[in-house]
Write an enzyme that holds these catalytic residues in place. Sequence first.
Site, short mmCIF file in Angstrom:
data_model
loop_
_atom_site.label_atom_id
_atom_site.label_comp_id
_atom_site.label_asym_id
_atom_site.label_seq_id
_atom_site.Cartn_x
_atom_site.Cartn_y
_atom_site.Cartn_z
N GLU A 89 0.84 -1.18 0.00
CA GLU A 89 0.00 0.00 0.00
C GLU A 89 0.89 1.25 0.00
OE1 GLU A 89 -3.61 1.72 2.85
OE2 GLU A 89 -1.88 0.72 3.79
N LYS A 149 -10.41 0.34 -0.61
CA LYS A 149 -10.25 0.14 0.83
C LYS A 149 -11.58 0.45 1.51
CE LYS A 149 -6.96 1.14 4.55
NZ LYS A 149 -5.68 1.81 4.87
N CYS A 155 -4.59 -3.19 4.11
CA CYS A 155 -4.09 -2.77 5.42
C CYS A 155 -5.14 -2.90 6.53
CB CYS A 155 -3.54 -1.35 5.31
SG CYS A 155 -2.47 -0.84 6.69
#
Length: 307
Positions: free
Chosen positions: A55, A132, A166
């Site tokens: 990322e 995300k 993440c």
Amino acid sequence: MQLEKNTASTNKSVRICASQYLMKPIRDWDEIEKQVAYFGVLAEKYQSDFLLLPEYYGIQLFSAMPEDWSDKKRLKALSEKQDLYLRLLKTLSKKHNLYIVGGSHPVQKEDGKIYNVAHFFTPSGNVYTQDKLHITPTEQQTWDYQAGNQVKLFDTPFGRIGIQICYDIEFPEIARLMALNGVEIIFIPFYTADLFGYQRVRFSAQSRAIENYLYSVISGSTGNLGAPSNPMCSSQSAILTPSDVGFPRQCVAAEAEPNMQTVVVADLNLAILRDLRLNGTVQPLIDRREDLYSLELSKAMEIIEID
């Protein structure tokens, strides 16, 4: 909801290459391209099927921007490099015959807002995306990122995969739903500024692998951009497994030396995974108490068949 058996592929194994990216001050975008190209060469050298990048590695470009720019202005400028980002990864995917989860890149969408988007590149030149879903407080306050609202699964020639960026891996509900829908590997590009952040991602990814009988692959960055808002990166990229007979004793297929630029490579046995999901020492995907609790998405997952 019952466990969906994998019918996407009969492949028995897949070779994964996860990068560990060195953040450093740079002069222009060309330096990022050279650094990313290095990982494509290494992945092909090790005859990998997939390459995972971290990322946010594009924020290296912040170090080449005027010092008086705000973080939001810098992010907007980085989002304007999207065409260069796409061209680079499409070229590397085709050149090295790799499926590349190209980390993430900021994308300004039609609503004018910026999203953190993972891009999935195939050797044939196609590109797929996963937004995300969970935005950290820092991302909201510093960059004004918006959260995505769609979970996508990808049927590859090697089986069904998912991508969680993440912070997303710290929410077990999505990974469980992915597993119940046949996902065997979750790719997790991440960026963490300190050891605490890294451990949250690492131990969450390990937990998701164990509790869902799937493989999780994490790829992060290390180094120092020399900017107050992005002082350091901490990382140890790894390829993680369930815990049962047939898997590594420590549930780690491979892991990088911490905090240096490198790659980590492992062969993942999909045949064992598929068998033990149904016949393992424990069967957490089957033994759930649906009479006691339930889990569902408010919006159906999108399943995409790719070449």
